[in-house]
Design an enzyme around this catalytic site. Structure first.
Site, PDB file in Angstrom:
ATOM      1  N   LYS A   1      26.819  -8.368  45.751  1.00  0.00           N
ATOM      2  CA  LYS A   1      25.774  -7.397  46.087  1.00  0.00           C
ATOM      3  C   LYS A   1      24.644  -7.518  45.076  1.00  0.00           C
ATOM      4  O   LYS A   1      24.848  -7.346  43.875  1.00  0.00           O
ATOM      5  CB  LYS A   1      26.355  -5.977  46.081  1.00  0.00           C
TER       6      LYS A   1
ATOM      7  N   LYS B   1      25.581  -8.984  50.366  1.00  0.00           N
ATOM      8  CA  LYS B   1      24.553  -7.994  50.676  1.00  0.00           C
ATOM      9  C   LYS B   1      23.365  -8.177  49.743  1.00  0.00           C
ATOM     10  O   LYS B   1      23.571  -8.278  48.532  1.00  0.00           O
ATOM     11  CB  LYS B   1      25.150  -6.597  50.511  1.00  0.00           C
TER      12      LYS B   1
END
Length: 327
Positions: free
Chosen positions: A194, A247
């Site tokens: 992320k 992400k």
């Protein structure tokens, strides 16, 4: 003499669809929902055209609509009324997510698959994903809180937990905590790679989770790095992650590809709020064709190697798959 002529395949629509290299399924799509504390809430999210906040008693309307589009997997984000320095409301037995999970399972049972976000940013008064100590996010002090949140969600009836905080070691900590209480089969979908991205703005407005000071670069990843993403993915898998997430998605397709090539578990990509809102905004201005842009970007994520796509366009993508435009 080579007789293969790709042009002939492209000229015939039936053959073109038959010969597609990238395949998609509605069952590989996950739709996020924002859940507010309170009752009778169905409100538009200004920063995310077409998305809404629900309360525990109205989320059924959002789910019923999604089921009509063949979407039955959902990722829940809680928005509590009370926030404090340590995110107490995140792990309360009757917290916003815990209550919502019970309502959903009572209403829909196993017809839906409920994944819950495990993080502190929506629940802390400072908006960071971990506990603050001496002005900085304390990784180790946060782990026990995260495991308490995960355990409370599983005990409420969720099907999977998804830690998004990016604290080091949290997958193992959560796994041990769940196993200790007998939840051996409760899976973990970890936000393994992320990035500290500018694409999260609309989400932070929707969830009220923007940090009140500093940024998240000390615990989320530098967008210059891709080798680090593979390292983080491997570490989370070794700690017990059943699925790993990259992400954001669109600006990180290279990372999706590289992680998918080394992962021994399914890889999910999260097409985040900023990606969604950019398409919506550009379409509203008449600059792009929203439907075709949505289709093209979704296919690109699966083509890069994702097995699962978390997206606010889940219903629309599912309809496009049914129509045969993609998939």
């Amino acid at each position: 003499m080579i007789n293969y002529r790709p042009r002939l395949l492209r000229e015939n629509e039936i053959i073109r669809k038959m010969a597609r290299e990238t395949r998609m399924s509605s069952s590989s799509l996950i739709l996020p929902f924002f859940i507010r504390e309170g009752e009778n809430i169905v409100e538009d999210i200004p920063s995310m055209d077409g998305q809404k906040r629900y309360s525990k008693d109205t989320i059924k309307y959002g789910i019923e609509d999604a089921l009509k589009h063949n979407i039955n997997s959902f990722l829940l984000f809680g928005i509590p009324d009370h926030k404090d320095e340590i995110g107490t409301s995140a792990y309360e037995k009757n917290g916003v997510v815990q209550e919502c999970v019970r309502e959903i399972k009572n209403e829909f049972g196993n017809d839906v698959y409920i994944i819950t976000d495990i993080c502190l940013c929506e629940y802390t008064s400072h908006g960071h994903c971990g506990l603050i100590k001496d002005g900085h996010v304390s990784n180790d002090d946060t782990l026990e809180i995260l495991s308490k949140i995960a355990l409370s969600h599983v005990e409420a009836g969720c099907d999977m937990v998804a830690p998004s905080d990016m604290m080091d070691g949290r997958v193992l900590f959560i796994r041990k905590s769940l196993d200790k209480e007998g939840h051996f089969n409760a899976p973990i979908m970890s936000y393994a790679s992320k990035y500290a991205s500018s694409f999260y703005g609309p989400f932070r407005e929707a969830a009220g989770s923007a940090p009140k000071f500093g940024d998240r670069k000390s615990y989320q990843m530098d967008y210059h790095n891709s080798k680090e993403a593979k390292k983080e993915a491997i570490l989370d898998i070794e700690e017990g992650a059943d699925i790993i997430i990259v992400k954001p998605a669109l600006s990180y397709l290279d990372v999706v590809k590289e992680v998918s090539q080394i992962s021994r578990v399914p890889v999910a990509a999260y097409s985040v709020s900023g990606e969604y809102s950019m398409i919506k905004a550009a379409a509203k201005m008449g600059l792009i064709d929203e439907y075709n842009m949505m289709c093209e970007t979704a296919v690109s994520i699966f083509r890069a190697g994702a097995d699962i796509l978390i997206t606010y366009f889940a219903k629309e993508i599912s309809d496009a798959i049914k129509k045969g435009d993609i998939g």
